[in-house]
Design an enzyme around this catalytic site. Structure first.
Site, PDB file in Angstrom:
ATOM      1  N   SER A 280       0.859  -1.192   0.000  1.00 48.14           N
ATOM      2  CA  SER A 280       0.000   0.000   0.000  1.00 48.14           C
ATOM      3  C   SER A 280       0.887   1.229   0.000  1.00 48.14           C
ATOM      4  O   SER A 280       2.082   1.134   0.300  1.00 48.14           O
ATOM      5  CB  SER A 280      -0.866   0.005   1.266  1.00 48.14           C
ATOM      6  OG  SER A 280      -0.107   0.515   2.365  1.00 48.14           O
ATOM      7  N   ASP A 281       0.292   2.388  -0.304  1.00 51.45           N
ATOM      8  CA  ASP A 281       1.077   3.586  -0.084  1.00 51.45           C
ATOM      9  C   ASP A 281       0.975   3.919   1.414  1.00 51.45           C
ATOM     10  O   ASP A 281       0.196   3.313   2.153  1.00 51.45           O
ATOM     11  CB  ASP A 281       0.588   4.735  -0.987  1.00 51.45           C
ATOM     12  CG  ASP A 281       1.674   5.790  -1.167  1.00 51.45           C
ATOM     13  OD1 ASP A 281       1.625   6.531  -2.148  1.00 51.45           O
ATOM     14  OD2 ASP A 281       2.593   5.846  -0.310  1.00 51.45           O
ATOM     15  N   TRP A 282       1.746   4.905   1.833  1.00 51.37           N
ATOM     16  CA  TRP A 282       1.878   5.210   3.256  1.00 51.37           C
ATOM     17  C   TRP A 282       0.507   5.465   3.911  1.00 51.37           C
ATOM     18  O   TRP A 282      -0.112   6.501   3.682  1.00 51.37           O
ATOM     19  CB  TRP A 282       2.761   6.439   3.430  1.00 51.37           C
ATOM     20  CG  TRP A 282       3.057   6.778   4.850  1.00 51.37           C
ATOM     21  CD1 TRP A 282       2.185   7.192   5.802  1.00 51.37           C
ATOM     22  CD2 TRP A 282       4.341   6.744   5.490  1.00 51.37           C
ATOM     23  NE1 TRP A 282       2.822   7.398   6.989  1.00 51.37           N
ATOM     24  CE2 TRP A 282       4.139   7.153   6.835  1.00 51.37           C
ATOM     25  CE3 TRP A 282       5.624   6.434   5.091  1.00 51.37           C
ATOM     26  CZ2 TRP A 282       5.185   7.227   7.752  1.00 51.37           C
ATOM     27  CZ3 TRP A 282       6.666   6.519   6.002  1.00 51.37           C
ATOM     28  CH2 TRP A 282       6.444   6.900   7.322  1.00 51.37           C
TER      29      TRP A 282
END
Ligand code: GLC
Length: 739
Positions: A280-282
């Protein structure tokens, strides 16, 4: 003999790879049999580890305990041999001794900083782009890093969006070629070699189309546009072997990418058959709650993993809720196992179970980070990235004869700004500023300097001194633009003119009557109409990296004849955005700019950009002639060769990036006026001529129709060859027959 050996090797290689895959599969299966659900969930949890190392501070005691107890699968932002060894040793104390993956945003270099990706893309040079990624990988892998969060392959046509700096610009064909080159550069020939890192194709998907260019904003588009414009660079990255994907913060047609099964399950892991893993992104798993797509963190965890998000970066959703979700049946064990399997396969492929410290060798780190060839490469790539936008009366190249050059501006003596954003290591003290570069290349010329205003140029207190310096010179080199922190993530701007008083500074210097050469630094297209109208020459240097000042000086003095071409359109005003060369004709096209009444136009601006996609000048001239097609018609299974002569009719050696565009004249879905379908970099000496050719096949003529079927439709095509999308030199017609 040699041929037989090569043939044998070619036949054996796939078999060896299958054997290795089988061995890894067996090891992963054996390991997973021993793992508890909690240990499996641990592999899906990624932590950011700035300052985790050194004296264990109380702030991180609980997270360090999680690492020790096998509750963390990967760390980002831990770098360097010493720190990665320390954290890895902690992880190996866990019950099953599963090593961590160390990842980092090595976006355009690790210690040796290369031009920002949008700048590199202006080189249109796949070898240079691959070399830059190769060196970044070598330096990062020597510093304990296994995995970089690059390349960012988001097509972007809105320069208000600050992250346009990180990508390859507006075009799908160029962006796909660059995606391929960067993945191959980062991953090298063999994933697991200690001079390679895993690549990440990000941000999946369509993040570059954020509404109004506002970062993290919603994305809405037709699936036809998604498949035609935004997905192909990701597919190119996958075909090049990208080990991982990263999803994106945005919703796509109402569903967050992180929870978007259509993207991650149907397309990526389904029809594209992606075998790597998705990070996932942050915090993007957690962000599905504020998106209004998940009711709470537990719901977000379920929706994310069921939609194909394998690893949760800094979201703490999986670590806190996935075990319960599996127990309750909201997440099937096979879903959890699939994610764990994908991650463990990569850890085995990197050889981390054989030697968890194999990327953390202090002697190699020292040797690789001091390799002088890296800065030489950074200079080469930087000068290939520079675009000559304007050069009136051959103001450039500068003469080295005794004359006075005044170097002026808030960015002239800066080192930090030349690196641009997303610099995770760098060697700031060794960055060559524009002033230093000019001084060391000026020969007998005398160089004076005035900053004129501080960074950002909010005030004009130093203008008088700068004007006085200019008045005593024969020519002015003005270094202006964005500071490094004005583009990148969370840096959307509603006004993309030059910050502060910089254009006023230009006007004050121009009023001295001296010729003014403008060197512009930026991570995006900027609007600078006064400079564009009145400067004698303009050089767009992006953020050129560690060797930036030398690259700029080599171009200014003609030691390098500029060859860069814009990978993105420069608008005349922010009001024209979104603006790309791939415009549609509409039913009311403008045929005469003086008569736009009831035409698809503005009443306060022309439609044309300030500088077009593909634009870039040279110190020499190129002549295009003699276009020929091997046939005026082709059946779908045939190919046609388009060829033409390119001659260097000027006085300097130079490189021209010839561009092939086409237009499908009539089709079931209207097609753009032109689409880039080929390019070649051709280097010619003065007087030299070469026959250049492109092969046209059915695939080049194909597009996604309204049913999302990929194919070419019989009919007439216009073929165009030119030096820029608005500088077409030759045209031809081709008929595609129905069979
Ligand atoms: C950031 C960015 C992403 C980056 C990640 C880790 O928010 O969106 O591109 O790789 O977080 O730093």
């Amino acid at each position: 003999m040699k041929k037989t050996t090569l043939a044998l090797a070619a036949a054996l290689l796939p078999l060896l790879s299958q054997a290795q895959d089988a061995r890894i599969e067996a090891k992963v299966a054996a390991l997973m049999k021993q793992m508890t659900v909690a240990e499996k969930v641990g592999q899906l949890h990624q932590l950011s580890g700035r300052q985790f190392t050194g004296p264990a501070s109380s702030d991180y005691a609980d997270k360090l305990a999680d690492i020790r107890n096998g509750k963390v699968g990967s760390m980002l932002n831990v770098k360097g041999v010493a720190d990665t060894r320390e954290i890895q040793a902690l992880a190996l104390k866990s019950r099953l001794h599963i090593p961590l993956l160390f990842s980092l945003d090595v976006i355009h270099g690790y210690q040796t900083v290369f031009p920002v990706p949008l700048g590199e893309s202006a080189s249109w040079d796949m070898d240079a782009i691959a070399l830059s990624a190769r060196i970044a990988a070598r330096e990062a892998a020597a510093s304990g890093i296994h995995w970089t969060f690059a390349p960012m392959v988001d097509i972007a046509r809105d320069p208000r969006w600050g992250r346009v700096m990180e990508g390859a610009g507006e075009d799908t064909f160029l962006g796909s070629a660059i995606a391929r080159a960067r993945v191959e550069g980062f991953q090298g020939k063999q994933l697991g070699a200690t001079d390679s890192v895993m690549a990440t194709a990000k941000h999946f998907a369509a993040y570059g189309a954020a509404t109004a260019g506002r970062d993290y904003n919603a994305v809405d588009m037709s699936n036809q546009q998604l498949f035609e414009v935004y997905l192909p660079p990701f597919k190119a990255a996958l075909d090049a072997g990208a080990a991982t994907f990263m999803n994106s913060f945005n919703t796509l047609n109402g569903i967050p990418a992180t929870g978007n099964a259509f993207l991650q399950r149907d397309i990526l892991k389904g029809s594209w058959n992606f075998k790597g893993f998705v990070v996932s992104d942050w915090g993007s798993v957690r962000e599905m709650v504020p998106h209004g797509y998940a009711s709470d963190l537990a719901d977000a965890a379920v929706k994310a993993i069921n939609a194909g998000s394998d690893m949760d970066m800094e979201g703490y959703a999986y670590s806190q809720h996935l075990e319960d979700a599996v127990k309750s049946g909201k997440v099937k064990m096979k879903t959890l196992d699939d994610a764990v399997h994908r991650i463990l396969v990569k850890k085995f492929e990197l050889g981390l179970f054989d030697d968890p410290y194999r990327y953390s060798d202090a002697a190699r780190e020292k040797a690789v980070l001091s390799d002088p060839s890296h800065r030489a490469a950074a200079l080469d790539v930087a000068q290939k990235s520079i675009v000559l936008l304007k050069n009136e009366r051959k103001t450039l190249p500068l003469s080295r004869e005794p004359r006075r050059i005044a170097v002026i501006g808030p960015l002239a003596d800066s080192q930090r700004d030349l690196e641009g954003g997303w610099v995770v290591q760098g060697e700031r003290a060794k960055v060559v500023s524009i002033l230093d570069g000019i001084r060391s290349h000026a020969g007998k010329a005398e160089v004076s300097y005035a900053q004129a205003c501080a960074s950002g140029c909010a005030g004009s207190e130093g203008f008088a001194d700068a004007v006085a310096t200019a008045a005593k010179a024969d020519i002015v080199v003005l270094a202006v633009g964005e500071t490094w922190d004005l583009s990148g993530e969370a840096k959307s701007r509603t006004d993309i003119t030059l910050p502060g008083q910089q254009e006023k500074l230009f006007s004050a210097l121009k009023a001295t009557g001296k010729p003014v050469v403008v060197v512009m630094l930026a991570g995006r297209p900027l609007v600078f109409n006064t400079i564009a109208d009145q400067a004698d020459a303009i050089v767009y240097a992006w953020f050129p990296g560690t060797e930036g000042g030398n690259a700029v000086a080599n171009v200014l003095f003609g030691d390098y004849n500029p060859s860069g071409k814009l990978p993105i359109t420069f608008p005349r005003s922010v009001g024209q955005i979104p603006l790309s060369y791939a415009q549609y004709n509409t039913g009311r096209p403008v045929t005469d700019e003086k008569n736009v009444v009831y035409k698809s136009a503005y009443i306060d601006s022309v439609n044309t950009p300030r500088y077009a996609f593909g634009h870039g000048l040279s110190y020499t001239d190129f002549k295009y002639s003699g276009l020929a097609l091997s046939s005026a018609a082709m059946s779908p299974d045939q190919k046609v060769t388009l060829s033409f002569d390119l001659a260097n009719t000027g006085k300097a050696e130079g490189t021209e990036i010839v561009q092939l565009y086409l237009r499908d004249m009539v089709s079931s879905v209207v097609r753009p006026l032109k689409e880039l379908k080929g390019f070649q970099k051709i280097h010619l000496k003065p007087g030299e001529q070469r026959r250049v050719s492109f092969t046209i096949d059915r695939n080049l003529l194909s597009f996604y129709n309204s049913q999302l079927a990929w194919g070419a439709e019989a009919g007439d095509f216009k073929l165009m060859v030119g030096s820029a999308s608005d500088d077409i030199r030759l045209e031809g017609e081709l008929k595609l027959q129905s069979k």
